[in-house]
Design an enzyme around this catalytic site. Structure first.
Site, PDB file in Angstrom:
ATOM      1  NE  ARG A  77      -4.094   0.002   1.441  1.00  0.00           N
ATOM      2  CZ  ARG A  77      -4.634   0.735   2.502  1.00  0.00           C
ATOM      3  NH1 ARG A  77      -5.193   0.281   3.764  1.00  0.00           N
ATOM      4  NH2 ARG A  77      -5.919   1.763   1.455  1.00  0.00           N
ATOM      5  CD  GLN A 174     -12.431   2.116   5.542  1.00  0.00           C
ATOM      6  OE1 GLN A 174     -13.185   2.773   5.190  1.00  0.00           O
ATOM      7  NE2 GLN A 174     -11.703   1.766   4.717  1.00  0.00           N
ATOM      8  CG  ASP A 214      -3.474   7.034   5.876  1.00  0.00           C
ATOM      9  OD1 ASP A 214      -4.380   7.689   6.445  1.00  0.00           O
ATOM     10  OD2 ASP A 214      -3.313   5.576   5.994  1.00  0.00           O
ATOM     11  CE  LYS A 225      -9.685   4.869   3.929  1.00  0.00           C
ATOM     12  NZ  LYS A 225      -9.076   3.924   3.170  1.00  0.00           N
TER      13      LYS A 225
END
Lengths: 321, 321
Positions: A77, A174, A214, A225
């Site tokens: 990722r 999520q 992130d 996100k």
């Protein structure tokens, strides 16, 4: 509930794709299996994937495939820097200690950072707050404690009685993980569709926004996100504090600003289907960016294990990245 | 493809809940069946439900249950004023003509307004534009022509080559209707999750936003599908034109400002389930406001059948509501 555990020469990952309906674990005996579990989001959340990646490196090293493991895991990722930082740590220290000891150290450090940051963050939470959060930042996302949800949990434990608006977080919902974790902690909450956040803010129903990150750049711009940047613009427009929480493993000293962050584009099917069932007419195409970038000027404060920081400069000076 | 048709003493509604997968029609022989079809969103879109309601009134009048029909239909959905305006028209003219003639007149007027507004709107569309739209405003939503999607279709027909970003529009995925209609018209488009709009704007991928309205107040504030207000704030922050299209039947002269608009809250299941399948853990609760309110100051221009209006004052002066 253990998100990540290593035993009998294998990494066991709680399968987050099956939650909240089923509690199943995926067993990874090789670095390639760990890499694939990260890519397919068996395990997700920047701190949690960094722990999984550390064990993936260890499995690779034990099998004598160290370089292949680094290469495979780093590309599993692209957006969260914690993963790269974990691999960097494993690599830098590989002659010093056994791979499993190192992975265990990385794991312990990540949990320890999350444990500490939640206590700093809780100081920012007033009594009886209505909190809006996005995506999932609980123990599932961080292995233990969590980041933003850890802060909320700490505020709850100290008797501040938070109420949480849970954004569903399309396309992967999520929010279902977040509401499940909040339910287990008995923290009152309600789920909303992502685009209902704005009218709640306008109606005075949101006292603060808190979420994870992130990758945080040198100038304070950060990736998180998709759906984070719009929330930041909206919070700014409504004069609502906007807090970003992350362990220092989320800091990327190599990137000057958010413009250089690589945004992962995931499979269109995540948007066009639900649970294998087609929502759209045949032939319809989608664009599915998994993250977005929020400029530093929209952030009220950053919270790391080293404290609360009101500016990117303070963040970089005060946090031992 | 007929969205709404009246024949053999019954109203036939294309079942929009089944689209784009199946083309089925629901037959309504009584006002109560029409009312229920509106409530359950067999037919949706402010202009389309007004046409359905007009025929519902006619069916009620023919059955000698005029008052009951008005009462039932007016409460079927609270936010779109077109429905109330249709009932008001049927009521005010009931001694003048037969109910079916009146309903046909209302229908014709609505289509005629949409036909005209799309030509005004098309003047605002530049060449090769990247357009962002929300919810569904095509022929499905208006019986014929559509509102915002009608404008896009007119621009396409005149050779302006629009590309459209289709917001999925949670929780009911009206984006699936929009992409289906765009596909039939061969207008290039891609679907995005609602919260991806902001980063597209930041990346220069959106030249203008155009969408519909369910109720426009005297001061220009308007209600539309939840997710409209955040888009307006975002468009403003990115200096992107934000256009609102509606026939004059969407104007509500009785409401001074958006504060007084009643926002429909729909069943939590729309958020918590997909196609009967549970997304969330048992016991999870949601809040499901179907609309939000956008303040007039965020609107670049209003487009009605009477032209393009750059201010609420101009709108009310220039449109024969």
């Amino acid at each position: 509930m253990e998100t990540i555990s290593f035993r009998n020469n294998a990494l066991f990952l709680l399968d987050q794709r099956k939650l909240p309906h089923k509690e199943e674990r995926v067993k990874c005996k090789t670095y390639a299996e760990v890499s694939s579990a990260i890519k397919n989001m068996v395990v997700r959340g920047a701190p949690a994937i960094s722990v999984a990646a550390a064990y993936g490196c260890a499995l690779g090293a034990i099998a004598g495939k160290e370089t292949q493991a680094y290469r495979s895991l780093i590309s599993s990722r692209p957006t969260a820097v914690d993963l790269a930082n974990a691999i960097g740590f494993m690599r830098a220290n590989r002659t010093r200690k056994s791979p499993l000891t190192l992975a265990g150290e990385w794991e312990k450090t990540v949990y320890d950072k999350c444990r500490r940051l939640r206590l700093h963050g809780a100081r920012l939470i007033p009594r009886n707050p209505k909190i809006l959060t996005h995506c999932n930042t609980g123990p599932l996302a961080a292995g233990k404690y969590g980041t933003a949800l850890g802060v909320i949990a700490a505020a709850h434990k100290s008797g501040k009685r938070p109420f949480v608006w849970v954004k569903e977080t399309r396309p992967r919902f999520q929010g279902a993980l977040t509401s499940w974790e909040l339910g287990r902690m008995r923290i009152p909450h309600r789920v909303i569709v992502d685009s209902a956040a704005a009218s709640l803010m306008a109606g005075g129903e949101v006292d603060l926004v808190i979420l994870g990150a992130d990758r945080i750049c040198r100038n304070g711009d950060f990736a998180n996100k998709v759906g984070t940047y719009d929330l930041a613009v909206l919070a700014h427009a409504h004069k609502i504090p906007f807090y970003v929480t992350a362990p220092s493993s989320t800091l990327d000293s190599r990137l000057k600003s958010g413009n250089s962050i690589q945004i992962e584009r995931r499979d269109e099917k995540e948007v066009l289907e639900f649970s294998g069932k087609r929502i759209y007419a045949k032939g319809t195409r989608a664009l599915n960016p998994a993250f977005d970038v929020t400029p530093h000027k929209l952030v009220t404060a950053y919270i790391t294990e080293d404290g609360i920081f009101r500016s990117p400069d303070a963040l970089w000076k005060g946090t031992k990245a």
